[in-house]
Design an enzyme around this catalytic site. Structure first.
Site, PDB file in Angstrom:
ATOM      1  N   ASP A 107      30.316  73.772  23.121  1.00 31.55           N
ATOM      2  CA  ASP A 107      30.672  75.210  23.105  1.00 31.55           C
ATOM      3  C   ASP A 107      29.674  76.132  23.920  1.00 31.55           C
ATOM      4  OD1 ASP A 107      32.373  74.470  20.998  1.00 31.55           O
ATOM      5  OD2 ASP A 107      30.881  74.529  19.600  1.00 31.55           O
ATOM      6  N   LYS A 151      32.335  75.222  28.661  1.00 31.43           N
ATOM      7  CA  LYS A 151      32.825  74.307  29.402  1.00 31.43           C
ATOM      8  C   LYS A 151      34.159  74.688  30.130  1.00 31.43           C
ATOM      9  CE  LYS A 151      32.137  71.126  26.671  1.00 31.43           C
ATOM     10  NZ  LYS A 151      30.976  71.773  25.604  1.00 31.43           N
ATOM     11  N   GLY A 210      36.900  72.061  21.226  1.00 34.38           N
ATOM     12  CA  GLY A 210      37.725  73.298  21.165  1.00 34.38           C
ATOM     13  C   GLY A 210      37.297  74.008  22.170  1.00 34.38           C
ATOM     14  N   HIS A 211      38.206  74.456  23.217  1.00 36.52           N
ATOM     15  CA  HIS A 211      37.683  75.221  24.513  1.00 36.52           C
ATOM     16  C   HIS A 211      38.539  76.539  24.471  1.00 36.52           C
ATOM     17  CE1 HIS A 211      36.005  71.419  25.806  1.00 36.52           C
ATOM     18  NE2 HIS A 211      36.932  71.053  25.680  1.00 36.52           N
ATOM     19  N   GLN A 267      32.303  67.967  24.057  1.00 37.05           N
ATOM     20  CA  GLN A 267      31.253  67.862  23.275  1.00 37.05           C
ATOM     21  C   GLN A 267      29.963  68.190  24.439  1.00 37.05           C
ATOM     22  OE1 GLN A 267      33.479  65.081  22.650  1.00 37.05           O
ATOM     23  NE2 GLN A 267      34.365  66.867  21.406  1.00 37.05           N
TER      24      GLN A 267
HETATM   25  P1  GDP Z   1      33.525  74.792  25.336  1.00 35.67           P
HETATM   26  O1  GDP Z   1      33.709  74.177  24.066  1.00 35.67           O
HETATM   27  O2  GDP Z   1      32.541  74.397  25.922  1.00 35.67           O
HETATM   28  O3  GDP Z   1      34.510  74.815  26.101  1.00 35.67           O
HETATM   29  O4  GDP Z   1      33.282  76.477  24.793  1.00 35.67           O
HETATM   30  P2  GDP Z   1      34.139  77.026  23.475  1.00 35.67           P
HETATM   31  O5  GDP Z   1      35.354  77.516  24.138  1.00 35.67           O
HETATM   32  O6  GDP Z   1      34.076  76.564  22.290  1.00 35.67           O
HETATM   33  O7  GDP Z   1      33.148  78.281  23.460  1.00 35.67           O
HETATM   34  C1  GDP Z   1      32.588  79.202  24.319  1.00 35.67           C
HETATM   35  C2  GDP Z   1      33.020  80.546  23.871  1.00 35.67           C
HETATM   36  O8  GDP Z   1      32.245  81.710  24.710  1.00 35.67           O
HETATM   37  C3  GDP Z   1      34.494  81.037  24.290  1.00 35.67           C
HETATM   38  O9  GDP Z   1      35.044  81.765  23.283  1.00 35.67           O
HETATM   39  C4  GDP Z   1      34.356  81.618  25.715  1.00 35.67           C
HETATM   40  O10 GDP Z   1      35.678  82.575  25.815  1.00 35.67           O
HETATM   41  C5  GDP Z   1      33.298  82.329  25.788  1.00 35.67           C
HETATM   42  N1  GDP Z   1      32.535  82.497  26.734  1.00 35.67           N
HETATM   43  C6  GDP Z   1      32.340  81.751  27.848  1.00 35.67           C
HETATM   44  N2  GDP Z   1      31.442  82.185  28.566  1.00 35.67           N
HETATM   45  C7  GDP Z   1      31.113  83.430  28.284  1.00 35.67           C
HETATM   46  C8  GDP Z   1      30.394  84.227  28.868  1.00 35.67           C
HETATM   47  O11 GDP Z   1      29.689  84.076  29.717  1.00 35.67           O
HETATM   48  N3  GDP Z   1      30.247  85.489  28.065  1.00 35.67           N
HETATM   49  C9  GDP Z   1      30.731  85.930  26.690  1.00 35.67           C
HETATM   50  N4  GDP Z   1      30.536  86.718  26.253  1.00 35.67           N
HETATM   51  N5  GDP Z   1      31.500  84.627  26.346  1.00 35.67           N
HETATM   52  C10 GDP Z   1      31.910  83.602  27.034  1.00 35.67           C
HETATM   53  P1  IMO Z   2      33.379  71.107  22.382  1.00 38.88           P
HETATM   54  O1  IMO Z   2      33.876  70.237  23.399  1.00 38.88           O
HETATM   55  C1  IMO Z   2      30.580  71.572  18.979  1.00 38.88           C
HETATM   56  C2  IMO Z   2      30.094  68.030  16.365  1.00 38.88           C
HETATM   57  C3  IMO Z   2      30.857  68.236  14.917  1.00 38.88           C
HETATM   58  C4  IMO Z   2      29.835  67.250  14.143  1.00 38.88           C
HETATM   59  C5  IMO Z   2      29.617  66.078  15.340  1.00 38.88           C
HETATM   60  C6  IMO Z   2      30.567  64.863  14.789  1.00 38.88           C
HETATM   61  O2  IMO Z   2      34.184  72.306  21.834  1.00 38.88           O
HETATM   62  O3  IMO Z   2      31.893  71.444  22.878  1.00 38.88           O
HETATM   63  P2  IMO Z   2      33.090  64.266  15.098  1.00 38.88           P
HETATM   64  O4  IMO Z   2      34.494  65.001  14.744  1.00 38.88           O
HETATM   65  O5  IMO Z   2      33.042  64.458  16.736  1.00 38.88           O
HETATM   66  O6  IMO Z   2      33.092  63.166  14.737  1.00 38.88           O
HETATM   67  O7  IMO Z   2      31.693  65.242  14.877  1.00 38.88           O
HETATM   68  O8  IMO Z   2      29.686  66.703  16.379  1.00 38.88           O
HETATM   69  N1  IMO Z   2      31.174  68.317  17.365  1.00 38.88           N
HETATM   70  C7  IMO Z   2      31.205  69.545  18.048  1.00 38.88           C
HETATM   71  N2  IMO Z   2      30.476  70.279  18.000  1.00 38.88           N
HETATM   72  N3  IMO Z   2      31.492  71.199  19.900  1.00 38.88           N
HETATM   73  C8  IMO Z   2      32.291  70.312  20.110  1.00 38.88           C
HETATM   74  O9  IMO Z   2      33.315  70.193  20.938  1.00 38.88           O
HETATM   75  C9  IMO Z   2      32.049  69.240  18.950  1.00 38.88           C
HETATM   76  N4  IMO Z   2      32.955  68.147  18.808  1.00 38.88           N
HETATM   77  C10 IMO Z   2      32.275  67.529  17.924  1.00 38.88           C
HETATM   78  O10 IMO Z   2      30.489  69.313  14.678  1.00 38.88           O
HETATM   79  O11 IMO Z   2      28.588  67.815  13.919  1.00 38.88           O
HETATM   80 MG    MG Z   3      34.143  74.297  22.055  1.00 42.07          MG
END
Ligand code: GDP
Ligand code: IMO
Ligand code: MG
Length: 428
Positions: A13, A16, A40-41, A223
């Site tokens: 998170d 990416k 989850g992105h 991840q």
């Molecule tokens: P990922 O799993 O690495 O793709 O990241 P996620 O989407 O799960 O979580 C990142 C969150 O941060 C998302 O809600 C993005 O919209 C938000 N985000 C990404 N870059 C920035 C930033 O520079 N500033 C802020 N405030 N939010 C950001």
């Molecule tokens: P993104 O791509 C954050 C964590 C779960 C758990 C562990 C194992 O959005 O960064 P799993 O279901 O993969 O067997 O769970 O990994 N986990 C994540 N945490 N972001 C993710 O994906 C994750 N995918 C799995 O919370 O601790």
């Molecule tokens: Mg994510």
């Protein structure tokens, strides 16, 4: 600059999805090479917000060919639902290709994920419950179902029966659940065949041909490094190779092809699920980060655990992945803090460790040693040049860069596509 890898440098998170989307207009292919719909992105484009799980984030860029590589585990129903949701919003998904060798998540994998977690009780990992671990376990155990099996009913039935022979013993005798009928699984998998068939390809060959034709291919990790099955905080990890090496095995290209590795790192740290997290905060500062950064899981909605930036972890990720450039995200979330602590090393039972300790027991006992940096209060979301940032924010970035093992080439200052400060061209 044909093959570029994007990885998460912490526990996921980091943003990416946004980083991939950002490069979207300059890439030809985007390849997801590990994980599944545990990811989850969130990508924000104008006033539109997209949540992607199984599909690579690059699918939102017109003209990009998205690929689901052999290293991914695919829940086909989720795939179709996610495609339908994008189609309904006008996104062109017609170019998507799915590897014939990717493994398939079935109903019994999801069930096993949930019952094993329940069985572990307070030792549970806090998985996303999507069947990820059991599907990868079957792959390594050589009893998995691959995408290509769906197109050969005889083989499919044999494989499902063999897998269920073992699993029904487990489900019934150990976990007290009902047995799962092979017919039920085979029928549901066969029902996906007509829609799936045109998407299935020899994706390793397609990627090779794209690279030979000098196309730009972006490999997008799900991840992150600290959740990687080899290099993360085992056993509190996911079951796939989320580090840069996974881009090679999970897609079928030689490692020598990879020219750049972009590490996405948040200006602080978050983690979802159980496991060690030295800089975790349990006070008002943690609440501040969660509220300001909106730190709630994209996949499960769980509140994310929040803590300060951990430089040894960034350095570890730089080393394990061969990071050439970092994107430091969510710097804007730190606005308003009087001082910002950064973990520079750990104290483990009275001994200073400058690097992430190799012993998991030590890592569990690691107490952060902090250095404090002055904060800033001016809104930075409009900054587009490094010099637009307040002096204290510039100093924070430069200090973090010096500790993290690679240059910081871009800085996220807001969730939107354009909310970014670029210092060095990520593809140049
Ligand atoms: P990922 O799993 O690495 O793709 O990241 P996620 O989407 O799960 O979580 C990142 C969150 O941060 C998302 O809600 C993005 O919209 C938000 N985000 C990404 N870059 C920035 C930033 O520079 N500033 C802020 N405030 N939010 C950001
Ligand atoms: P993104 O791509 C954050 C964590 C779960 C758990 C562990 C194992 O959005 O960064 P799993 O279901 O993969 O067997 O769970 O990994 N986990 C994540 N945490 N972001 C993710 O994906 C994750 N995918 C799995 O919370 O601790
Ligand atoms: Mg994510």
């Amino acid at each position: 600059m044909p093959a570029v890898v994007i990885i998460g440098a912490q526990w996921g998170d980091e943003g990416k999805g946004k980083a991939t989307d950002l490069l979207g207009s300059r890439i030809d292919y985007v390849v997801k090479f590990n994980g599944g719909n545990n990811a989850g992105h969130t990508v924000v484009i104008g006033d539109q917000k997209y949540a992607l799980h199984l599909l690579p984030s690059g699918i939102l860029s017109p003209g990009v060919t998205p690929i689901i590589g052999n290293g991914v585990v695919v829940d086909i129903e989720v795939l179709f639902d996610e495609l339908d949701a994008l189609i309904a919003r006008g996104v062109d998904v017609s170019r998507l290709k799915v590897s014939a060798n990717a493994h398939v998540i079935t109903h019994y994998h999801r069930t096993l994920d949930k019952v094993t977690e329940r069985f572990l009780g307070k030792r549970q990992i806090g998985t996303t419950g999507r069947g990820i671990g059991p599907t990868y376990a079957d792959k390594i155990n050589r009893v998995g179902i691959r995408v290509q099996d769906i197109f050969d009913e005889g083989i499919l039935r044999q494989k499902v029966e063999a897998a269920l022979d073992q699993k029904n013993h487990l489900l019934v005798k150990i976990y007290n659940r009902r047995a799962i009928e092979a017919d039920e699984i085979v029928e549901s998998l066969l029902s996906y065949a007509p829609r799936l068939k045109p998407m299935v390809a020899d994706t390793a060959l397609e990627i090779h041909q794209a690279l030979e034709a000098d196309k730009t291919v972006l490999f997008e990790a799900g991840q992150a490094t600290m959740l990687d099955v080899d290099h993360g905080t085992y056993p509190f990890v996911t079951s796939s190779s989320a580090t840069a090496g996974g881009a090679s095995t999970g897609s079928g290209i030689g490692p020598g092809r990879i020219e750049r590795v972009i590490g996405i790192v948040k200006a602080y740290t978050t983690r979802v699920g159980a496991g060690p997290f030295p800089t975790e905060l349990f006070d008002a500062s943690g609440e501040f980060l969660r509220a300001n950064g909106f730190e709630f899981g994209t996949t499960t909605g769980r509140p994310r655990r929040c803590g300060w930036y951990d430089a040894p972890i960034a350095r570890y990720s730089a080393r394990i992945n061969g990071v050439t450039d970092f994107v430091l995200t969510k710097l804007d979330v730190l606005t308003g803090l009087e001082t910002i602590p950064v973990c520079v090393a750990y104290d483990v039972d009275g001994v200073r460790h400058d690097e992430v300790p190799v012993s998991q027991s030590d890592f569990h006992h690691a107490v952060p040693i902090y250095e404090e940096f002055p904060g800033w209060s001016d809104d930075i979301t409009g900054a587009r040049e490094f010099s637009d940032l307040p002096q204290a924010a510039q100093d924070y970035v430069l200090a973090v860069e010096a500790m993290s093992g690679a240059r910081i080439s871009a800085i996220g200052v807001g969730p939107g596509r354009d909310a970014i400060v670029t210092r060095h061209d990520l593809l140049g």
